[in-house]
Write an enzyme that holds these catalytic residues in place. Structure first.
Site, PDB file in Angstrom:
ATOM      1  N   SER A 129      -6.442  -9.575  10.623  1.00 27.81           N
ATOM      2  CA  SER A 129      -6.792  -8.205  10.245  1.00 27.81           C
ATOM      3  C   SER A 129      -8.186  -8.142   9.639  1.00 27.81           C
ATOM      4  O   SER A 129      -8.605  -9.044   8.925  1.00 27.81           O
ATOM      5  CB  SER A 129      -5.789  -7.654   9.230  1.00 27.81           C
ATOM      6  OG  SER A 129      -6.166  -6.335   8.847  1.00 27.81           O
ATOM      7  N   HIS A 187       1.602  -4.500   8.235  1.00 23.97           N
ATOM      8  CA  HIS A 187       0.273  -4.219   7.694  1.00 23.97           C
ATOM      9  C   HIS A 187      -0.341  -3.024   8.418  1.00 23.97           C
ATOM     10  O   HIS A 187      -0.878  -2.099   7.792  1.00 23.97           O
ATOM     11  CB  HIS A 187      -0.630  -5.444   7.843  1.00 23.97           C
ATOM     12  CG  HIS A 187      -2.098  -5.168   7.685  1.00 23.97           C
ATOM     13  ND1 HIS A 187      -2.870  -4.569   8.674  1.00 23.97           N
ATOM     14  CD2 HIS A 187      -2.959  -5.399   6.655  1.00 23.97           C
ATOM     15  CE1 HIS A 187      -4.102  -4.436   8.259  1.00 23.97           C
ATOM     16  NE2 HIS A 187      -4.187  -4.936   7.043  1.00 23.97           N
ATOM     17  N   GLU A 191      -1.446   0.636   7.140  1.00 21.17           N
ATOM     18  CA  GLU A 191      -2.802   1.115   7.422  1.00 21.17           C
ATOM     19  C   GLU A 191      -2.770   2.541   7.975  1.00 21.17           C
ATOM     20  O   GLU A 191      -3.526   3.417   7.530  1.00 21.17           O
ATOM     21  CB  GLU A 191      -3.463   0.176   8.415  1.00 21.17           C
ATOM     22  CG  GLU A 191      -4.848   0.572   8.885  1.00 21.17           C
ATOM     23  CD  GLU A 191      -5.357  -0.380   9.955  1.00 21.17           C
ATOM     24  OE1 GLU A 191      -5.875   0.100  10.977  1.00 21.17           O
ATOM     25  OE2 GLU A 191      -5.236  -1.611   9.763  1.00 21.17           O
TER      26      GLU A 191
END
Length: 465
Positions: A129, A187, A191
């Site tokens: 990421s 994640h 986001e």
């Protein structure tokens, strides 16, 4: 070709090229291959001081020959069939002790299936990421595979990873099979939600408080010095301050109101349903992107019903507190989903470590993650909203969130993510809700039974008697 490279990489697109440069810059020799040979040659020609540590190759066989055994080869190709195609092409070229790493945005289920497929070499999936800048200068890395595989690649992955403020590398082993890609998926769902809540607050300032982009930028810049300090708040301040070179107007005002997506947020929402993990803030963010992709329908509805947003009485201090509350609720849901996945798949995912490796390099990096890591250290199985520090913060910020949601909705402002977080909070803090009526209905039409508050289970009602 002499075996000289420590690691190989396939796929020199934006992310692959940036990651290869990062690896070379950290002192590791790397062999690279791209399906289009000219891309490989150009990448090497433009590598500058890093060229001596980059070995360009023109065939897969050349790539394999250029990497020292046991070979480590990173795939930076699109998810899905391209990954399977590369694995098939590498199968006759690699040995059992070699390792192929899928570092793309793969579906974690696919990673698990590939791990269990009996490939003639080792296979692991890692979530990376941070976008292009992260890949080039230090991403957050979530690794999935065996412990022995992690031990083999750990020196390279920790060297290229971002560093938190305390110097800790933002790379860690999550567990076997698709564990790394699962954590990366969540994640990305967080986001989506974080971005959506920021956009909702932006909309309230723009449409409800008549603030121009410059004023909005200054507010976000100020917030980035406080509890909301994070990469997304920082870039929001920068984006709203940027001038369009063609018109001189704020660039953000010239951008079509339609958000793209690559699917990982949608995967998060779908998987949450399988896990029975409530993540309404993330689900609302996915829904909002889907609605944004229907401009003709939105225009037709506005023509029929009138424009929704009207002025509302709010101030930026209240908006800040509302966003703090929304962020905590969002992350609490995300970590609860990771915990649910950990139990479902038998992975023992390290929640405190996950919070720590998200502190730098990744898109959702935030100073708040320091406190989340400490809270998860104290009690990894407890929902973050019940951790003393975050319970106090929620209690302090809740009136602002309630005010923003109620006044915003009353004035016609769409606030799906902020409202979703508030509704979830009100549900989890209600010891006796209204599901008793739903159970009565289910028993009435389907004889599904219910438990009684006096301790008698598998009861049925005398409905219609």
């Amino acid at each position: 070709m002499a075996q000289q490279a420590r690691i190989g990489l396939i796929g020199l697109g934006t992310m692959g090229a940036a990651l290869a440069q990062n690896i070379a810059e950290k002192g590791f020799s790397i062999a690279v291959w791209n399906r289009t040979t000219q891309v490989t040659r150009q990448f090497h020609a433009e590598a500058g001081d890093l060229a001596d540590r980059i070995v360009p190759t023109e065939t897969l066989a050349d790539l394999v020959d250029a990497v020292a055994a046991p070979r480590i080869i990173v795939l930076m190709v699109p998810a899905g069939q391209p990954v399977d195609d590369q694995l098939a092409a590498l199968s006759p070229l690699l040995a059992a002790e070699d390792l192929v790493i899928d570092a793309g945005n793969a579906d974690f289920h696919s990673t698990t299936l590939r791990t269990d497929a009996g490939l003639p070499f080792g296979f692991m999936g890692i979530g990376v990421s941070g976008g292009e800048d992260g890949a080039r200068h230090g991403p957050s890395i979530m690794a999935g595979g065996t412990r022995a595989q992690w031990d083999l690649v750990q020196p390279i992955l920790t060297a290229i990873a971002a560093r938190a403020e305390d110097g800790t590398p933002c790379a860690a082993w999550m567990g076997p099979q698709g564990a790394g890609h699962f954590v990366k998926m969540v994640h990305n769902g967080i986001e989506y939600a974080d971005m959506q809540m920021i956009a909702e607050i932006y909309g309230l300032m723009r449409d409800g408080m008549a603030m121009d982009a410059g004023a909005i930028s200054r507010v976000f810049a100020g917030w980035n010095d406080g509890a909301l300090r994070s990469y997304l708040i920082e870039i929001t301040a920068s984006a709203t301050a940027t001038e369009d070179p063609h018109t001189g107007r704020p660039l953000v005002d010239m951008i079509v109101d339609r958000a793209g997506q690559k699917g990982t947020g949608r995967w998060t929402a779908i998987e949450a349903q399988h896990l029975a993990a409530p993540i309404p803030v993330i689900e609302a963010a996915v829904m909002a992107r889907n609605v944004s992709a229907q401009p003709d329908q939105r225009r037709a509805a506005e023509d029929r019903f009138g424009a929704a947003p009207t002025p509302c009485r709010l101030d930026t201090a209240t908006l800040e507190q509302a966003l703090i509350a929304g962020k905590i609720l969002c992350y609490a849901q995300g970590f609860a989903m990771i915990s649910a996945g950990s139990g479902m798949f038998g992975w023992s995912l390290p929640l405190p470590q996950i919070a720590r490796i998200w502190r730098a390099g990744c898109i959702i990096r935030s100073t708040m993650l320091n406190d989340m890591a400490r809270a998860l250290d104290d009690h990894p199985d407890r929902n973050l909203v019940l951790a003393p520090l975050f319970a106090d913060r929620i209690e302090a910020a809740l009136p602002a969130l309630r005010q923003v949601v109620s006044q915003g909705i009353a004035a016609g402002h769409p606030l799906p993510a902020l409202a979703g977080g508030l509704m979830w909070f009100d549900m989890i803090r209600t010891a006796r809700g209204t599901a008793n009526l739903i159970q009565a209905q289910r028993d009435f039409f389907g004889a599904h039974g219910f438990s009684r508050i006096d301790g008698i289970d598998d009861s049925h009602g005398p409905w219609g008697g």
